[in-house]
Design a protein around this motif. Structure first.
Motif, PDB file in Angstrom:
ATOM      1  N   MET A   1      38.483 -56.201  18.794  1.00  8.04           N
ATOM      2  CA  MET A   1      37.934 -56.313  17.463  1.00  8.04           C
ATOM      3  C   MET A   1      38.075 -57.756  16.951  1.00  8.04           C
ATOM      4  O   MET A   1      37.141 -58.270  16.329  1.00  8.04           O
ATOM      5  CB  MET A   1      38.651 -55.338  16.535  1.00  8.04           C
ATOM      6  N   SER A   2      39.208 -58.383  17.231  1.00 12.53           N
ATOM      7  CA  SER A   2      39.387 -59.755  16.756  1.00 12.53           C
ATOM      8  C   SER A   2      38.389 -60.697  17.422  1.00 12.53           C
ATOM      9  O   SER A   2      37.887 -61.636  16.786  1.00 12.53           O
ATOM     10  CB  SER A   2      40.815 -60.233  16.970  1.00 12.53           C
ATOM     11  N   ARG A   3      38.064 -60.446  18.676  1.00 11.17           N
ATOM     12  CA  ARG A   3      37.069 -61.279  19.363  1.00 11.17           C
ATOM     13  C   ARG A   3      35.692 -61.121  18.706  1.00 11.17           C
ATOM     14  O   ARG A   3      34.955 -62.096  18.554  1.00 11.17           O
ATOM     15  CB  ARG A   3      37.016 -60.898  20.851  1.00 11.17           C
ATOM     16  N   PHE A   4      35.354 -59.904  18.312  1.00 12.58           N
ATOM     17  CA  PHE A   4      34.084 -59.665  17.624  1.00 12.58           C
ATOM     18  C   PHE A   4      33.995 -60.537  16.373  1.00 12.58           C
ATOM     19  O   PHE A   4      33.002 -61.219  16.150  1.00 12.58           O
ATOM     20  CB  PHE A   4      33.947 -58.183  17.248  1.00 12.58           C
ATOM     21  N   TRP A   5      35.057 -60.530  15.555  1.00 10.40           N
ATOM     22  CA  TRP A   5      35.026 -61.293  14.307  1.00 10.40           C
ATOM     23  C   TRP A   5      35.066 -62.792  14.563  1.00 10.40           C
ATOM     24  O   TRP A   5      34.489 -63.575  13.814  1.00 10.40           O
ATOM     25  CB  TRP A   5      36.134 -60.838  13.362  1.00 10.40           C
ATOM     26  N   THR A   6      35.717 -63.215  15.638  1.00  7.06           N
ATOM     27  CA  THR A   6      35.698 -64.630  16.003  1.00  7.06           C
ATOM     28  C   THR A   6      34.278 -65.049  16.371  1.00  7.06           C
ATOM     29  O   THR A   6      33.786 -66.090  15.928  1.00  7.06           O
ATOM     30  CB  THR A   6      36.657 -64.913  17.177  1.00  7.06           C
ATOM     31  N   LEU A   7      33.593 -64.228  17.168  1.00  4.24           N
ATOM     32  CA  LEU A   7      32.209 -64.521  17.536  1.00  4.24           C
ATOM     33  C   LEU A   7      31.300 -64.541  16.308  1.00  4.24           C
ATOM     34  O   LEU A   7      30.434 -65.407  16.183  1.00  4.24           O
ATOM     35  CB  LEU A   7      31.710 -63.495  18.557  1.00  4.24           C
ATOM     36  N   MET A   8      31.495 -63.588  15.420  1.00  5.30           N
ATOM     37  CA  MET A   8      30.692 -63.541  14.194  1.00  5.30           C
ATOM     38  C   MET A   8      30.885 -64.812  13.374  1.00  5.30           C
ATOM     39  O   MET A   8      29.918 -65.416  12.901  1.00  5.30           O
ATOM     40  CB  MET A   8      31.057 -62.311  13.359  1.00  5.30           C
TER      41      MET A   8
ATOM     42  N   ARG B   1      32.004 -54.843  21.587  1.00  5.71           N
ATOM     43  CA  ARG B   1      31.113 -55.558  22.508  1.00  5.71           C
ATOM     44  C   ARG B   1      29.673 -55.052  22.375  1.00  5.71           C
ATOM     45  O   ARG B   1      28.734 -55.839  22.319  1.00  5.71           O
ATOM     46  CB  ARG B   1      31.597 -55.398  23.944  1.00  5.71           C
ATOM     47  N   THR B   2      29.513 -53.744  22.325  1.00  9.35           N
ATOM     48  CA  THR B   2      28.187 -53.154  22.161  1.00  9.35           C
ATOM     49  C   THR B   2      27.566 -53.579  20.838  1.00  9.35           C
ATOM     50  O   THR B   2      26.380 -53.917  20.770  1.00  9.35           O
ATOM     51  CB  THR B   2      28.256 -51.617  22.245  1.00  9.35           C
ATOM     52  N   VAL B   3      28.371 -53.572  19.791  1.00  7.47           N
ATOM     53  CA  VAL B   3      27.891 -53.972  18.472  1.00  7.47           C
ATOM     54  C   VAL B   3      27.458 -55.438  18.499  1.00  7.47           C
ATOM     55  O   VAL B   3      26.372 -55.783  18.013  1.00  7.47           O
ATOM     56  CB  VAL B   3      28.959 -53.718  17.383  1.00  7.47           C
ATOM     57  N   TRP B   4      28.283 -56.301  19.067  1.00  7.24           N
ATOM     58  CA  TRP B   4      27.956 -57.719  19.132  1.00  7.24           C
ATOM     59  C   TRP B   4      26.668 -57.943  19.925  1.00  7.24           C
ATOM     60  O   TRP B   4      25.774 -58.669  19.491  1.00  7.24           O
ATOM     61  CB  TRP B   4      29.114 -58.516  19.749  1.00  7.24           C
ATOM     62  N   GLU B   5      26.555 -57.329  21.091  1.00  8.15           N
ATOM     63  CA  GLU B   5      25.372 -57.512  21.927  1.00  8.15           C
ATOM     64  C   GLU B   5      24.110 -56.996  21.222  1.00  8.15           C
ATOM     65  O   GLU B   5      23.058 -57.625  21.290  1.00  8.15           O
ATOM     66  CB  GLU B   5      25.566 -56.837  23.279  1.00  8.15           C
TER      67      GLU B   5
ATOM     68  N   LEU C   1      23.642 -56.756  17.967  1.00 10.69           N
ATOM     69  CA  LEU C   1      23.368 -57.671  16.862  1.00 10.69           C
ATOM     70  C   LEU C   1      22.698 -58.948  17.378  1.00 10.69           C
ATOM     71  O   LEU C   1      21.723 -59.428  16.791  1.00 10.69           O
ATOM     72  CB  LEU C   1      24.671 -57.987  16.130  1.00 10.69           C
ATOM     73  N   CYS C   2      23.192 -59.467  18.488  1.00  6.00           N
ATOM     74  CA  CYS C   2      22.603 -60.671  19.084  1.00  6.00           C
ATOM     75  C   CYS C   2      21.157 -60.430  19.482  1.00  6.00           C
ATOM     76  O   CYS C   2      20.290 -61.278  19.240  1.00  6.00           O
ATOM     77  CB  CYS C   2      23.407 -61.116  20.302  1.00  6.00           C
ATOM     78  N   GLU C   3      20.894 -59.304  20.096  1.00  2.00           N
ATOM     79  CA  GLU C   3      19.522 -58.969  20.484  1.00  2.00           C
ATOM     80  C   GLU C   3      18.627 -58.867  19.250  1.00  2.00           C
ATOM     81  O   GLU C   3      17.524 -59.402  19.226  1.00  2.00           O
ATOM     82  CB  GLU C   3      19.487 -57.649  21.262  1.00  2.00           C
ATOM     83  N   ASP C   4      19.111 -58.178  18.240  1.00  2.00           N
ATOM     84  CA  ASP C   4      18.323 -57.968  17.027  1.00  2.00           C
ATOM     85  C   ASP C   4      18.000 -59.270  16.310  1.00  2.00           C
ATOM     86  O   ASP C   4      16.924 -59.423  15.739  1.00  2.00           O
ATOM     87  CB  ASP C   4      19.068 -57.008  16.096  1.00  2.00           C
ATOM     88  N   LEU C   5      18.930 -60.209  16.352  1.00  2.00           N
ATOM     89  CA  LEU C   5      18.764 -61.476  15.638  1.00  2.00           C
ATOM     90  C   LEU C   5      18.282 -62.614  16.538  1.00  2.00           C
ATOM     91  O   LEU C   5      18.237 -63.766  16.106  1.00  2.00           O
ATOM     92  CB  LEU C   5      20.080 -61.861  14.960  1.00  2.00           C
TER      93      LEU C   5
ATOM     94  N   HIS D   1      23.010 -68.548  25.522  1.00  2.00           N
ATOM     95  CA  HIS D   1      24.049 -69.563  25.646  1.00  2.00           C
ATOM     96  C   HIS D   1      24.980 -69.622  24.424  1.00  2.00           C
ATOM     97  O   HIS D   1      26.021 -70.269  24.485  1.00  2.00           O
ATOM     98  CB  HIS D   1      23.435 -70.949  25.918  1.00  2.00           C
ATOM     99  N   ARG D   2      24.642 -68.936  23.346  1.00  2.00           N
ATOM    100  CA  ARG D   2      25.516 -68.927  22.168  1.00  2.00           C
ATOM    101  C   ARG D   2      26.256 -67.601  21.991  1.00  2.00           C
ATOM    102  O   ARG D   2      27.039 -67.454  21.056  1.00  2.00           O
ATOM    103  CB  ARG D   2      24.696 -69.229  20.912  1.00  2.00           C
ATOM    104  N   ARG D   3      26.052 -66.660  22.857  1.00  2.00           N
ATOM    105  CA  ARG D   3      26.635 -65.325  22.680  1.00  2.00           C
ATOM    106  C   ARG D   3      28.102 -65.215  23.075  1.00  2.00           C
ATOM    107  O   ARG D   3      28.742 -64.230  22.763  1.00  2.00           O
ATOM    108  CB  ARG D   3      25.812 -64.289  23.442  1.00  2.00           C
TER     109      ARG D   3
END
Length: 82
Positions: free
Chosen positions: A1-8, A45-49, A51-55, A60-62
Motif C-alpha cells: 500500500m505504501s508503494r502505491f501512495w509513493t507512486l501516486m 498493484r492492480t489499482v495502480w496499473e 489507473l495508469c491505463e485509464d490515464l 516508462h513512468r509507471r
C-alpha cells in the motif's frame, strides 16, 4: 500500500494524488475510484496499473522515480558499528 501512495505522489504530486484517488472513477476497477477499490481489498498493484491505463501514463513512468537506496543502520544489518 505504501508503494502505491509513493507512486501516486511521484506521478501526480502530493496534493493531487489524494484528490485523484478519491474522485476519478475507473471502469476497469468496476466503476470505482482507486480509493474505493483499495478499501474493498483490491490489490494496490492492480489499482495502480488500472489507473495508469485509464490515464494513459507512459510505461516508462509507471515504476516511479529512481531513488538512492536508504542506508541500513548497522544494528539492523547485523554489522559492526564504525
Amino acid at each position: 500500500m505504501s508503494r502505491f501512495w509513493t507512486l501516486m505522489t511521484d506521478e501526480f504530486g502530493a496534493a493531487y494524488a489524494d484528490t485523484l484517488a478519491r474522485g476519478h472513477v475507473v471502469h476497469a476497477l468496476g466503476d470505482r475510484t482507486a480509493a474505493a477499490a483499495l478499501a474493498e481489498g483490491m490489490s494496490p498493484r492492480t489499482v495502480w496499473e488500472s489507473l495508469c491505463e485509464d490515464l494513459d501514463i507512459p510505461e516508462h513512468r509507471r515504476l516511479g522515480i529512481d531513488r538512492a537506496p536508504m542506508p541500513v543502520p548497522p544494528r539492523i544489518a547485523n554489522e559492526p558499528s564504525e
